[in-house]
Design an enzyme around this catalytic site. Structure first.
Site, PDB file in Angstrom:
ATOM      1  CB  SER A 166      -0.968  -0.001   1.185  1.00 17.68           C
ATOM      2  OG  SER A 166      -0.397   0.609   2.315  1.00 17.68           O
ATOM      3  CB  CYS A 218      -3.403  11.409  -0.250  1.00 21.06           C
ATOM      4  SG  CYS A 218      -4.546  10.074   0.081  1.00 21.06           S
TER       5      CYS A 218
HETATM    6  C1  LIG Z   1      -2.730  11.125  -7.047  1.00 23.77           C
HETATM    7  C2  LIG Z   1      -3.889  10.680  -6.184  1.00 23.77           C
HETATM    8  C3  LIG Z   1      -4.203  11.418  -5.040  1.00 23.77           C
HETATM    9  C4  LIG Z   1      -5.271  11.032  -4.227  1.00 23.77           C
HETATM   10  N1  LIG Z   1      -5.536  11.774  -3.105  1.00 23.77           N
HETATM   11  C5  LIG Z   1      -6.535  11.401  -2.282  1.00 23.77           C
HETATM   12  C6  LIG Z   1      -6.820  12.111  -1.070  1.00 23.77           C
HETATM   13  O1  LIG Z   1      -6.143  13.100  -0.737  1.00 23.77           O
HETATM   14  N2  LIG Z   1      -7.841  11.678  -0.286  1.00 23.77           N
HETATM   15  C7  LIG Z   1      -8.607  10.581  -0.606  1.00 23.77           C
HETATM   16  O2  LIG Z   1      -9.518  10.213   0.144  1.00 23.77           O
HETATM   17  N3  LIG Z   1      -8.354   9.885  -1.759  1.00 23.77           N
HETATM   18  C8  LIG Z   1      -7.356  10.268  -2.582  1.00 23.77           C
HETATM   19  N4  LIG Z   1      -7.118   9.563  -3.737  1.00 23.77           N
HETATM   20  C9  LIG Z   1      -8.026   8.477  -4.103  1.00 23.77           C
HETATM   21  C10 LIG Z   1      -7.703   7.181  -3.427  1.00 23.77           C
HETATM   22  O3  LIG Z   1      -6.329   6.864  -3.537  1.00 23.77           O
HETATM   23  C11 LIG Z   1      -8.531   6.121  -4.140  1.00 23.77           C
HETATM   24  O4  LIG Z   1      -9.886   6.503  -4.026  1.00 23.77           O
HETATM   25  C12 LIG Z   1      -8.325   4.764  -3.523  1.00 23.77           C
HETATM   26  O5  LIG Z   1      -6.990   4.336  -3.679  1.00 23.77           O
HETATM   27  C13 LIG Z   1      -9.234   3.774  -4.202  1.00 23.77           C
HETATM   28  O6  LIG Z   1      -9.101   2.541  -3.523  1.00 23.77           O
HETATM   29  P1  LIG Z   1      -9.536   1.212  -4.183  1.00 23.77           P
HETATM   30  O7  LIG Z   1      -9.234   0.136  -3.197  1.00 23.77           O
HETATM   31  O8  LIG Z   1     -10.907   1.343  -4.720  1.00 23.77           O
HETATM   32  O9  LIG Z   1      -8.597   1.055  -5.479  1.00 23.77           O
HETATM   33  P2  LIG Z   1      -7.011   0.899  -5.581  1.00 23.77           P
HETATM   34  O10 LIG Z   1      -6.297   1.641  -4.497  1.00 23.77           O
HETATM   35  O11 LIG Z   1      -6.688   1.219  -7.012  1.00 23.77           O
HETATM   36  O12 LIG Z   1      -6.764  -0.644  -5.296  1.00 23.77           O
HETATM   37  C14 LIG Z   1      -7.222  -1.639  -6.207  1.00 23.77           C
HETATM   38  C15 LIG Z   1      -6.216  -2.765  -6.179  1.00 23.77           C
HETATM   39  O13 LIG Z   1      -6.779  -3.891  -6.841  1.00 23.77           O
HETATM   40  C16 LIG Z   1      -5.756  -4.512  -7.603  1.00 23.77           C
HETATM   41  N5  LIG Z   1      -6.377  -5.320  -8.656  1.00 23.77           N
HETATM   42  C17 LIG Z   1      -7.040  -4.917  -9.770  1.00 23.77           C
HETATM   43  N6  LIG Z   1      -7.456  -5.979 -10.492  1.00 23.77           N
HETATM   44  C18 LIG Z   1      -7.045  -7.083  -9.828  1.00 23.77           C
HETATM   45  C19 LIG Z   1      -7.150  -8.493 -10.072  1.00 23.77           C
HETATM   46  N7  LIG Z   1      -7.801  -8.992 -11.139  1.00 23.77           N
HETATM   47  N8  LIG Z   1      -6.582  -9.342  -9.183  1.00 23.77           N
HETATM   48  C20 LIG Z   1      -5.934  -8.876  -8.088  1.00 23.77           C
HETATM   49  N9  LIG Z   1      -5.805  -7.562  -7.801  1.00 23.77           N
HETATM   50  C21 LIG Z   1      -6.346  -6.682  -8.664  1.00 23.77           C
HETATM   51  C22 LIG Z   1      -4.947  -3.327  -8.145  1.00 23.77           C
HETATM   52  O14 LIG Z   1      -3.664  -3.756  -8.552  1.00 23.77           O
HETATM   53  C23 LIG Z   1      -4.896  -2.426  -6.903  1.00 23.77           C
HETATM   54  O15 LIG Z   1      -3.821  -2.782  -6.069  1.00 23.77           O
HETATM   55  C24 LIG Z   1      -6.046   9.900  -4.568  1.00 23.77           C
HETATM   56  C25 LIG Z   1      -5.733   9.146  -5.710  1.00 23.77           C
HETATM   57  C26 LIG Z   1      -4.664   9.532  -6.516  1.00 23.77           C
HETATM   58  C27 LIG Z   1      -4.345   8.732  -7.762  1.00 23.77           C
END
Ligand SMILES: Cc1cc2nc3c(=O)[nH]c(=O)nc-3n(C[C@H](O)[C@H](O)[C@H](O)COP(=O)(O)OP(=O)(O)OC[C@H]3O[C@@H](n4cnc5c(N)ncnc54)[C@H](O)[C@@H]3O)c2cc1C
Length: 137
Positions: free
Chosen positions: A2, A6
Site C-alpha cells: 500500500s 494522496c
Molecule cells: C494522485 C492521487 C491522489 C489522491 N488523493 C486522495 C486524497 O487526498 N484523499 C482521498 O480520500 N483519496 C485520494 N485519492 C483516491 C484514493 O487513492 C482512491 O480513491 C483509492 O486508492 C481507491 O481505492 P480502491 O481500493 O478502490 O482502489 P485501488 O487503491 O486502485 O486498489 C485496487 C487494487 O486492486 C488490484 N487489482 C485490480 N485488479 C485485480 C485483479 N484482477 N486481481 C488482483 N488484484 C487486482 C490493483 O492492482 C490495486 O492494487 C487519490 C488518488 C490519486 C491517484
C-alpha cells in the site's frame, strides 16, 4: 502493498521529501498487525461462482492456482481516463495514479527541466498538481 496516493503530488512538488514515506505497509507488516494475508503480484484471472473459487495467476512465475471463498468482494480500483486528444501519446504527457507514474513524472521533470506544464482535468488530483507545479519551475 500500500502506498499513499494522496501524497504523490506532494512528493513531486517536494513537500514530502522522502519517497519512502509514501510506502506504508508490506504484506508482512499487514499480516502481523491485522492477521490479513495479502498477496501482491497475484492477479485474479477468473471467478468460478458455482464452486466459489477464484483462479489466481502468480505474476512472478506465471503459475496458476485456485483459492476458495465464502464471500467475494470486488475492489479492483480504477485507471485514469485518457481522452482521445490528438498528441496525447507524447512521451512528455503523463497521468498520475501510482508510484511508477510519480517516478516517471519526476524523471521527466529532471531530464527535460520544463518551464511550463498544462494540467488537463480540474478534479482534486489535477488541482493538487497545479498547486505543486509552482514548486517545480
Ligand atoms: C494522485 C492521487 C491522489 C489522491 N488523493 C486522495 C486524497 O487526498 N484523499 C482521498 O480520500 N483519496 C485520494 N485519492 C483516491 C484514493 O487513492 C482512491 O480513491 C483509492 O486508492 C481507491 O481505492 P480502491 O481500493 O478502490 O482502489 P485501488 O487503491 O486502485 O486498489 C485496487 C487494487 O486492486 C488490484 N487489482 C485490480 N485488479 C485485480 C485483479 N484482477 N486481481 C488482483 N488484484 C487486482 C490493483 O492492482 C490495486 O492494487 C487519490 C488518488 C490519486 C491517484
Amino acid at each position: 502493498m500500500s502506498f499513499a496516493n494522496c501524497g504523490l503530488p506532494y512528493h513531486i512538488g517536494g513537500d514530502i521529501k522522502d519517497r519512502s514515506k509514501l510506502l506504508l505497509q508490506t504484506p508482512e507488516s499487514f499480516l502481523a498487525r491485522f492477521n490479513v494475508d495479502v498477496r501482491v503480484m497475484n492477479e485474479v484471472v477468473s471467478i468460478n461462482r458455482a464452486d466459489k473459487t477464484v483462479t489466481i495467476k502468480n505474476l512472478i512465475d506465471g503459475s496458476k492456482y485456485t483459492e476458495s471463498y465464502d464471500f467475494l468482494l470486488l475492489s479492483p480500483g480504477a485507471a485514469p481516463f485518457i481522452p482521445a486528444i490528438a498528441g496525447i501519446d507524447n512521451p512528455l504527457t503523463h497521468s498520475l495514479r501510482n508510484i511508477p507514474d510519480m517516478d516517471r513524472i519526476i524523471q521527466t521533470i529532471q531530464t527535460n527541466k520544463p518551464k511550463h506544464a498544462t494540467v488537463v482535468g480540474g478534479g482534486f488530483i489535477g488541482l493538487e498538481m497545479m498547486e505543486h507545479s509552482t514548486n517545480l519551475v
